[in-house]
Motif scaffolding. Structure first.
Motif, PDB file in Angstrom:
ATOM      1  N   LEU A 157       0.863  -1.177   0.000  1.00 13.05           N
ATOM      2  CA  LEU A 157       0.000   0.000   0.000  1.00 13.05           C
ATOM      3  C   LEU A 157       0.902   1.231   0.000  1.00 13.05           C
ATOM      4  O   LEU A 157       1.929   1.248   0.664  1.00 13.05           O
ATOM      5  CB  LEU A 157      -0.885   0.011   1.257  1.00 13.05           C
ATOM      6  CG  LEU A 157      -1.829  -1.171   1.420  1.00 13.05           C
ATOM      7  CD1 LEU A 157      -2.564  -1.085   2.753  1.00 13.05           C
ATOM      8  CD2 LEU A 157      -2.833  -1.222   0.269  1.00 13.05           C
ATOM      9  N   ILE A 201       6.012   3.862   0.811  1.00  9.62           N
ATOM     10  CA  ILE A 201       5.172   2.675   1.001  1.00  9.62           C
ATOM     11  C   ILE A 201       4.790   2.595   2.471  1.00  9.62           C
ATOM     12  O   ILE A 201       5.639   2.744   3.344  1.00  9.62           O
ATOM     13  CB  ILE A 201       5.932   1.407   0.575  1.00  9.62           C
ATOM     14  CG1 ILE A 201       6.217   1.463  -0.929  1.00  9.62           C
ATOM     15  CG2 ILE A 201       5.131   0.153   0.929  1.00  9.62           C
ATOM     16  CD1 ILE A 201       7.061   0.317  -1.427  1.00  9.62           C
ATOM     17  N   VAL A 202       3.497   2.393   2.769  1.00 10.75           N
ATOM     18  CA  VAL A 202       3.078   2.387   4.168  1.00 10.75           C
ATOM     19  C   VAL A 202       2.911   0.986   4.754  1.00 10.75           C
ATOM     20  O   VAL A 202       3.030   0.796   5.953  1.00 10.75           O
ATOM     21  CB  VAL A 202       1.769   3.194   4.371  1.00 10.75           C
ATOM     22  CG1 VAL A 202       1.976   4.650   3.987  1.00 10.75           C
ATOM     23  CG2 VAL A 202       0.613   2.601   3.599  1.00 10.75           C
ATOM     24  N   ALA A 203       2.633  -0.008   3.912  1.00 11.72           N
ATOM     25  CA  ALA A 203       2.422  -1.346   4.469  1.00 11.72           C
ATOM     26  C   ALA A 203       2.535  -2.412   3.380  1.00 11.72           C
ATOM     27  O   ALA A 203       2.432  -2.126   2.184  1.00 11.72           O
ATOM     28  CB  ALA A 203       1.045  -1.445   5.131  1.00 11.72           C
ATOM     29  N   ILE A 204       2.800  -3.650   3.835  1.00  9.55           N
ATOM     30  CA  ILE A 204       2.842  -4.813   2.944  1.00  9.55           C
ATOM     31  C   ILE A 204       1.619  -5.677   3.263  1.00  9.55           C
ATOM     32  O   ILE A 204       1.326  -5.941   4.430  1.00  9.55           O
ATOM     33  CB  ILE A 204       4.131  -5.640   3.173  1.00  9.55           C
ATOM     34  CG1 ILE A 204       5.366  -4.738   3.012  1.00  9.55           C
ATOM     35  CG2 ILE A 204       4.187  -6.826   2.225  1.00  9.55           C
ATOM     36  CD1 ILE A 204       6.668  -5.448   3.348  1.00  9.55           C
ATOM     37  N   LEU A 205       0.922  -6.128   2.262  1.00 10.73           N
ATOM     38  CA  LEU A 205      -0.251  -6.982   2.487  1.00 10.73           C
ATOM     39  C   LEU A 205       0.169  -8.443   2.619  1.00 10.73           C
ATOM     40  O   LEU A 205       1.169  -8.875   2.042  1.00 10.73           O
ATOM     41  CB  LEU A 205      -1.238  -6.866   1.330  1.00 10.73           C
ATOM     42  CG  LEU A 205      -1.924  -5.518   1.141  1.00 10.73           C
ATOM     43  CD1 LEU A 205      -3.048  -5.667   0.129  1.00 10.73           C
ATOM     44  CD2 LEU A 205      -2.460  -4.987   2.450  1.00 10.73           C
TER      45      LEU A 205
END
Lengths: 95, 95, 95, 95, 95, 95, 95
Positions: free
Chosen positions: C65, C89-93
């Motif tokens: 994300l 980038i704020v997060a990895i799914l």
């Protein structure tokens, strides 16, 4: 080569004798005096001792390119030298 | 490959020969000349020695992408080269 | 998984293939295309070597994300990839 | 406790499930939904791995206070989670 | 001494119970409630664990002076506490 | 010498008792009260413990010069002391 | 040489006695009083102890050039000295 100046720039500063307009270097580079916002050419005539742990890269006699608005004028015996920080120099010619 | 320039960029700067418009690389990437705000493509023709403890990553001959407004023009023998800091380069093609 | 790109991002940059609108992940997250100012989803297709002493955390294949306005577009063969710094980038799914 | 999310925040980011308005904690703190500019309360549902040499202080399950305008929304299955940096959190409740 | 709060400030933050207006300390300092832009007085009721390698200097029970506009309000059981960074505190009274 | 204050400045802050207008020091320096933007003179009455690895240079009793707008007022028993960071002090008199 | 001042600049500050207008140095440099935005000339009359790990480069008696708007005035016995940081000095004459 430009006459040695009786001035020592402090720390990371250098003194440059700007090139006359429309000169042509051995390497064939022409930087017309009327160019806008393009790098200017000049000869290093004095260098500082550098900052702590960071000696300067340029030396007296180097022909360098620098930003059009870099430095401040230092008038000595009729010549408008420029005094600027080494970081304002973008390239050395002829190396 | 572009002709070797007789200019040495200082520290973390590089000199780039911008690609002609509408070229197509081996990898098939097209970056049209009319693109707005998109990365531009060019070939590295000269690199500086890097900053203290930080050698440069790109090398002469690399085809790179860089921001549309990165660097300043350096006209040499009729060609408008660009001189910019390596940090203005976003990617290397073909690696 | 997206096709491997023939481009290497420099330093801490990554290239992302943005997800098509209204997709649904295995984990059930929906991020509608019409969302305003909300994180966008995409797949990492290329990563840089990181900065000195700081290797990147994300890797090729990660679904991530990122901020709606992060990065700049990199059009390759009809697809508008995005090239941005990892810090955008704020997060990895899916981990 | 909130359901574990299938998302991993990057570096020093955390994901928070904001508390419903007018809740009352065991410790008796009330932070009304209509409060202006006052810290908000929520539960940590996911944490990043921290920055180099700086692991995060908060952990999943912590009830925390954070600035009213901190973070960006992350809608997952009908819930508007918040994703923010740990530095946007001002305090942990109940310790 | 103020009641111990059931809240732990994060990192270098502290929670302060502002003094009532026109109080007089043992040392004889008066800071009237109507003073403009002058330091305010309050009692530390909770302290964070400090930042990496920098433990906090103030401790619970210290009477401190802080800038008039420092911190954000934290209402707990009818009292408007303040939560701020230690760097917003200018002095400790009575030492 | 000014009375010892019952206040401890935090970290790199000091408390100064501003000199009365038109005083004359042993060294003969006059800094008229009507001077604009010129350094002001005062006596150090309290000093903080300094920052990590940086003890303060000034000590209680030093007569110092400081910027006209440095610090914030700290009224104690009818005297408007100033509390400021040591970096706002430009010189020590009489050394 | 200028009279020794009874003032000690703090840290990296120096005190300069500005040169009278239209003077001519041994080295033949003239910096007219009417010059705009050009470096000014003066004599160092007092120096601070430097910052941590960074002793000053200039010493009392040095004739230096500094920016036209550098420093603040320090009037002592009818002379308007200047107090500034060493970094505001661009060069030393006659070395």
């Amino acid at each position: 080569m430009a006459k040695k100046l009786n001035v020592t720039p402090l720390h990371d500063r250098v003194i440059i004798k700007p090139a006359a307009a429309e000169e042509k270097t051995a390497g064939g580079i022409i930087i017309p005096d009327t160019a806008k916002e393009k790098p200017q050419r000049g000869e290093i005539v004095a260098v500082g001792a550098g900052k702590k742990d960071e000696p300067l890269t340029v030396k007296v006699g180097d022909i360098v390119l620098y930003g059009k608005y870099a430095g401040t004028e230092l008038p000595v015996e009729g010549i408008d030298y420029l005094i600027m920080r080494e970081s304002d120099i973008v390239a050395i010619l002829g190396k």
